[in-house]
Scaffold this motif. Structure first.
Motif, PDB file in Angstrom:
ATOM      1  N   THR A 109       1.498  11.587 -32.406  1.00 17.60           N
ATOM      2  CA  THR A 109       0.864  12.911 -32.336  1.00 17.60           C
ATOM      3  C   THR A 109      -0.697  12.898 -32.795  1.00 17.60           C
ATOM      4  OG1 THR A 109       1.171  13.573 -34.743  1.00 17.60           O
ATOM      5  CG2 THR A 109       3.048  14.013 -33.319  1.00 17.60           C
ATOM      6  N   ALA A 110      -1.244  14.109 -32.194  1.00 14.71           N
ATOM      7  CA  ALA A 110      -2.773  14.209 -32.548  1.00 14.71           C
ATOM      8  C   ALA A 110      -2.849  13.873 -34.208  1.00 14.71           C
ATOM      9  CB  ALA A 110      -3.373  15.376 -32.198  1.00 14.71           C
ATOM     10  N   ALA A 111      -1.977  14.354 -35.053  1.00 17.12           N
ATOM     11  CA  ALA A 111      -2.356  14.303 -36.288  1.00 17.12           C
ATOM     12  C   ALA A 111      -2.039  12.765 -36.787  1.00 17.12           C
ATOM     13  CB  ALA A 111      -1.085  15.435 -37.440  1.00 17.12           C
ATOM     14  N   VAL A 112      -0.853  12.129 -36.188  1.00 15.89           N
ATOM     15  CA  VAL A 112      -0.609  10.755 -36.747  1.00 15.89           C
ATOM     16  C   VAL A 112      -0.488   9.881 -35.235  1.00 15.89           C
ATOM     17  CG1 VAL A 112       1.248   9.374 -37.874  1.00 15.89           C
ATOM     18  CG2 VAL A 112       0.697  11.721 -38.392  1.00 15.89           C
TER      19      VAL A 112
ATOM     20  N   GLN B 115       7.315  19.703 -36.174  1.00 15.75           N
ATOM     21  CA  GLN B 115       6.921  19.002 -37.497  1.00 15.75           C
ATOM     22  C   GLN B 115       7.107  19.831 -38.687  1.00 15.75           C
ATOM     23  OE1 GLN B 115       2.962  17.744 -36.823  1.00 15.75           O
ATOM     24  NE2 GLN B 115       2.511  17.567 -38.847  1.00 15.75           N
TER      25      GLN B 115
ATOM     26  N   ASP C 297       4.350  18.712 -44.317  1.00 17.26           N
ATOM     27  CA  ASP C 297       4.591  17.068 -44.097  1.00 17.26           C
ATOM     28  C   ASP C 297       4.290  16.863 -42.872  1.00 17.26           C
ATOM     29  OD1 ASP C 297       4.870  14.458 -44.378  1.00 17.26           O
ATOM     30  OD2 ASP C 297       6.713  14.739 -45.496  1.00 17.26           O
ATOM     31  N   ARG C 298       3.187  16.143 -42.321  1.00 19.45           N
ATOM     32  CA  ARG C 298       3.109  15.681 -40.968  1.00 19.45           C
ATOM     33  C   ARG C 298       3.802  14.553 -40.785  1.00 19.45           C
ATOM     34  NH1 ARG C 298      -3.011  13.337 -40.943  1.00 19.45           N
ATOM     35  NH2 ARG C 298      -2.648  11.799 -42.484  1.00 19.45           N
ATOM     36  N   TYR C 299       4.355  13.706 -41.673  1.00 15.03           N
ATOM     37  CA  TYR C 299       5.105  12.602 -41.574  1.00 15.03           C
ATOM     38  C   TYR C 299       6.501  12.819 -41.287  1.00 15.03           C
ATOM     39  CZ  TYR C 299       0.959  10.187 -42.422  1.00 15.03           C
ATOM     40  OH  TYR C 299      -0.423   9.413 -42.326  1.00 15.03           O
TER      41      TYR C 299
END
Length: 145
Positions: free
Chosen positions: A70-73, A98, A102-104
């Motif tokens: 993703t853009a965040a990760v 998401q 927690d983006r993970y």
């Protein structure tokens, strides 16, 4: 002897209730991600066959472990969902959900892979009913040998 039996049954009921509450908590937290999570898109950057130990049953259909960027990760996150084998390829764009904090924690946005509300709330019902059943059974047990 009935007193000892009642104590053992009580211990089993407590363990049963705790296990069902844990299952319910896990399922409801995952369901909340789908109802309150951030929606977007991701690119599949890796697909591999799930190992036998990652499946819950030996007879379960083969599944894939998919890594999404993703853009965040941008390095990618492995989803914790059981995705049917052969449905995803590297470079494919997919809809994702998401966790808001927690983006993970990332899931492929497919409702057919998530349990229904009935399946989510059954462990809670079982946890509530177990002590009631124990109390009803205790009323029928005799404390004399």
């Amino acid at each position: 002897m009935s007193g000892l039996r009642l104590v053992l049954v009580s211990i089993v009921v407590v363990v049963f209730v705790a296990a069902n509450l844990a299952v319910f908590a896990w399922r409801i937290s995952r369901r909340r991600v789908f109802t309150r999570g951030l929606r977007g898109t991701a690119v599949v950057i890796g697909v591999r066959r799930a190992a036998l130990y990652q499946r819950k049953a030996l007879l379960e259909a083969p599944t894939d472990v998919v890594t999404l960027a993703t853009a965040a990760v941008p390095r990618g996150i492995e989803t914790s969902q059981k995705l049917p084998a052969g449905q995803y390829v590297v470079g494919q764009t997919v809809e994702v959900v998401q966790h808001p904090k927690d983006r993970y924690r990332l899931f492929v946005d497919r409702l057919d892979l998530e349990p229904s509300p009935l399946v989510v709330y059954v462990p809670l019902g079982a946890a509530v009913m177990a002590p009631v059943i124990l109390l009803l059974a205790a009323g029928h047990l005799s404390l004399t040998p």
